[in-house]
Design a protein around this motif. Sequence first.
Motif, PDB file in Angstrom:
ATOM      1  N   SER A 180     -52.541  -7.734   8.190  1.00 26.94           N
ATOM      2  CA  SER A 180     -53.138  -8.878   7.610  1.00 26.94           C
ATOM      3  C   SER A 180     -54.458  -9.085   8.287  1.00 26.94           C
ATOM      4  O   SER A 180     -55.436  -9.411   7.599  1.00 26.94           O
ATOM      5  N   TYR A 181     -54.573  -8.792   9.471  1.00 25.13           N
ATOM      6  CA  TYR A 181     -56.199  -8.904  10.199  1.00 25.13           C
ATOM      7  C   TYR A 181     -57.153  -8.352   9.793  1.00 25.13           C
ATOM      8  O   TYR A 181     -58.361  -8.506   9.333  1.00 25.13           O
ATOM      9  N   MET A 182     -56.808  -7.152   9.432  1.00 18.85           N
ATOM     10  CA  MET A 182     -57.603  -5.905   9.118  1.00 18.85           C
ATOM     11  C   MET A 182     -57.876  -6.249   7.423  1.00 18.85           C
ATOM     12  O   MET A 182     -59.130  -6.083   7.105  1.00 18.85           O
ATOM     13  N   LEU A 183     -56.969  -6.821   6.559  1.00 21.72           N
ATOM     14  CA  LEU A 183     -57.221  -7.240   5.410  1.00 21.72           C
ATOM     15  C   LEU A 183     -58.275  -8.070   5.248  1.00 21.72           C
ATOM     16  O   LEU A 183     -59.208  -8.186   4.661  1.00 21.72           O
ATOM     17  N   PHE A 184     -58.316  -9.358   6.065  1.00 24.35           N
ATOM     18  CA  PHE A 184     -59.117 -10.466   6.175  1.00 24.35           C
ATOM     19  C   PHE A 184     -60.568 -10.023   6.435  1.00 24.35           C
ATOM     20  O   PHE A 184     -61.615 -10.388   6.024  1.00 24.35           O
ATOM     21  N   VAL A 185     -60.591  -9.025   7.502  1.00 21.49           N
ATOM     22  CA  VAL A 185     -61.897  -8.727   8.234  1.00 21.49           C
ATOM     23  C   VAL A 185     -62.517  -7.428   7.454  1.00 21.49           C
ATOM     24  O   VAL A 185     -63.578  -7.240   7.187  1.00 21.49           O
ATOM     25  N   ALA A 186     -61.663  -6.349   7.490  1.00 15.80           N
ATOM     26  CA  ALA A 186     -62.231  -4.894   7.036  1.00 15.80           C
ATOM     27  C   ALA A 186     -62.010  -4.593   5.643  1.00 15.80           C
ATOM     28  O   ALA A 186     -62.920  -3.996   5.113  1.00 15.80           O
ATOM     29  N   LEU A 187     -61.146  -5.309   4.788  1.00 15.17           N
ATOM     30  CA  LEU A 187     -60.637  -4.701   3.316  1.00 15.17           C
ATOM     31  C   LEU A 187     -61.160  -5.696   2.484  1.00 15.17           C
ATOM     32  O   LEU A 187     -60.855  -5.508   1.283  1.00 15.17           O
ATOM     33  N   TRP A 188     -61.416  -6.978   3.067  1.00 14.37           N
ATOM     34  CA  TRP A 188     -61.463  -8.031   1.922  1.00 14.37           C
ATOM     35  C   TRP A 188     -62.252  -7.614   0.556  1.00 14.37           C
ATOM     36  O   TRP A 188     -61.889  -7.968  -0.396  1.00 14.37           O
ATOM     37  N   GLU A 189     -63.359  -7.143   1.036  1.00 11.94           N
ATOM     38  CA  GLU A 189     -64.443  -7.036  -0.046  1.00 11.94           C
ATOM     39  C   GLU A 189     -63.833  -5.818  -1.004  1.00 11.94           C
ATOM     40  O   GLU A 189     -63.988  -5.853  -2.000  1.00 11.94           O
ATOM     41  N   LEU A 190     -63.325  -4.718  -0.504  1.00  8.41           N
ATOM     42  CA  LEU A 190     -62.531  -3.711  -1.234  1.00  8.41           C
ATOM     43  C   LEU A 190     -61.476  -4.294  -2.170  1.00  8.41           C
ATOM     44  O   LEU A 190     -61.382  -4.174  -3.250  1.00  8.41           O
ATOM     45  N   VAL A 191     -60.530  -5.126  -1.796  1.00 11.19           N
ATOM     46  CA  VAL A 191     -59.356  -5.582  -2.568  1.00 11.19           C
ATOM     47  C   VAL A 191     -59.800  -6.559  -3.521  1.00 11.19           C
ATOM     48  O   VAL A 191     -58.901  -7.002  -4.429  1.00 11.19           O
ATOM     49  N   THR A 192     -61.055  -7.455  -3.358  1.00  9.46           N
ATOM     50  CA  THR A 192     -61.589  -8.409  -4.187  1.00  9.46           C
ATOM     51  C   THR A 192     -62.862  -7.815  -5.243  1.00  9.46           C
ATOM     52  O   THR A 192     -62.462  -8.036  -6.421  1.00  9.46           O
ATOM     53  N   ALA A 193     -63.753  -7.448  -4.595  1.00 12.33           N
ATOM     54  CA  ALA A 193     -64.848  -6.913  -5.301  1.00 12.33           C
ATOM     55  C   ALA A 193     -64.910  -5.496  -6.028  1.00 12.33           C
ATOM     56  O   ALA A 193     -65.264  -5.122  -6.997  1.00 12.33           O
ATOM     57  N   GLY A 194     -63.666  -4.711  -5.451  1.00 10.76           N
ATOM     58  CA  GLY A 194     -63.496  -3.428  -6.060  1.00 10.76           C
ATOM     59  C   GLY A 194     -62.750  -3.527  -7.468  1.00 10.76           C
ATOM     60  O   GLY A 194     -62.953  -3.219  -8.562  1.00 10.76           O
ATOM     61  N   PRO A 195     -61.793  -4.486  -7.511  1.00  9.63           N
ATOM     62  CA  PRO A 195     -60.985  -4.908  -9.080  1.00  9.63           C
ATOM     63  C   PRO A 195     -62.289  -5.574  -9.792  1.00  9.63           C
ATOM     64  O   PRO A 195     -62.185  -5.229 -11.225  1.00  9.63           O
TER      65      PRO A 195
END
Length: 291
Positions: A175-190
């Motif tokens: 979850s921490y990695m989602l907030f910090v490292a992956l957030w743009e991928l899972v929101t801006a990607g779609p």
Amino acid sequence: MVSHIATVARKDFDDASRSKLLWALIGLLVGMVVIGYAAIWYVVDDASASEVLGFLGFPLQTLVPIAALITGYMAVVGERRSGSIKLLLGLPPNRADVVFGKLLGRATVIGTAIALAFVTALVLSSIFFGAVPLFALVEFGLLTLLFGVAFVGFAVGVSAAVATRGKSMAIVVGSYMLFVALWELVTAGPYRLLYGEGPGTEPATWYLVLEQLNPLTAYTTLATEIVEGTIPPFTFQYGLESFEASQMTPAERYAGEAPFYLQEWFGIVVLLGWLLVPALIGYYRFSRADL
């Protein structure tokens, strides 16, 4: 029915104070404040006491969640792993007392560390800069306390919901990695897949809602309203949205007057949600678990 939440919380905090955990957290946060104030005083010419608070926003949003997750992820599942949960539940506390008592105890641990860090900031502000922005310091301290407790609530909720240490660690780290490292991928990607381009400075409203739900964004948006300067969220950028857009708040990116759920104050609701919802889900699962 008598609640034993305070009893569980007191024992949990006493156990932490006898371990290295509390002192390590205090040393981490206080040390960060000391280094930050000393470095800014030495390097930055003519920095004001108010501006230094803004500089602290970056390390605080990085260290506080890590400290809070470490504090909370073993709160309940650690008792299950050692077998002491059966002994604890054989005494007056019930399962609700255990979960919410642990939450209160671990929140007190992280709150103590944050409080001492801001007391240190108050002293150093007076020593190095000859002034104390007391109102802003207190506001920023209370916001950081809520930020830390929100991550404690999330971690304790996870700890109550699962049966093994490995699962708890995997979820909180992921979850921490989602907030910090992956957030743009899972929101801006779609977003790019749907619209054929990345989100600009005025994207679709649903995207701004997702941005607001990141606790790092909620914290930095609120902090920017308190301190001098802008505190951008510490999240990895992959170029799916422009750098200019990533430095703006959801309310600033809305075309027209932002609805209440995109306004800065709504970050408080977001942080309270990260505190309460995982804790309630964790309690629900723990209350039905076969121990």
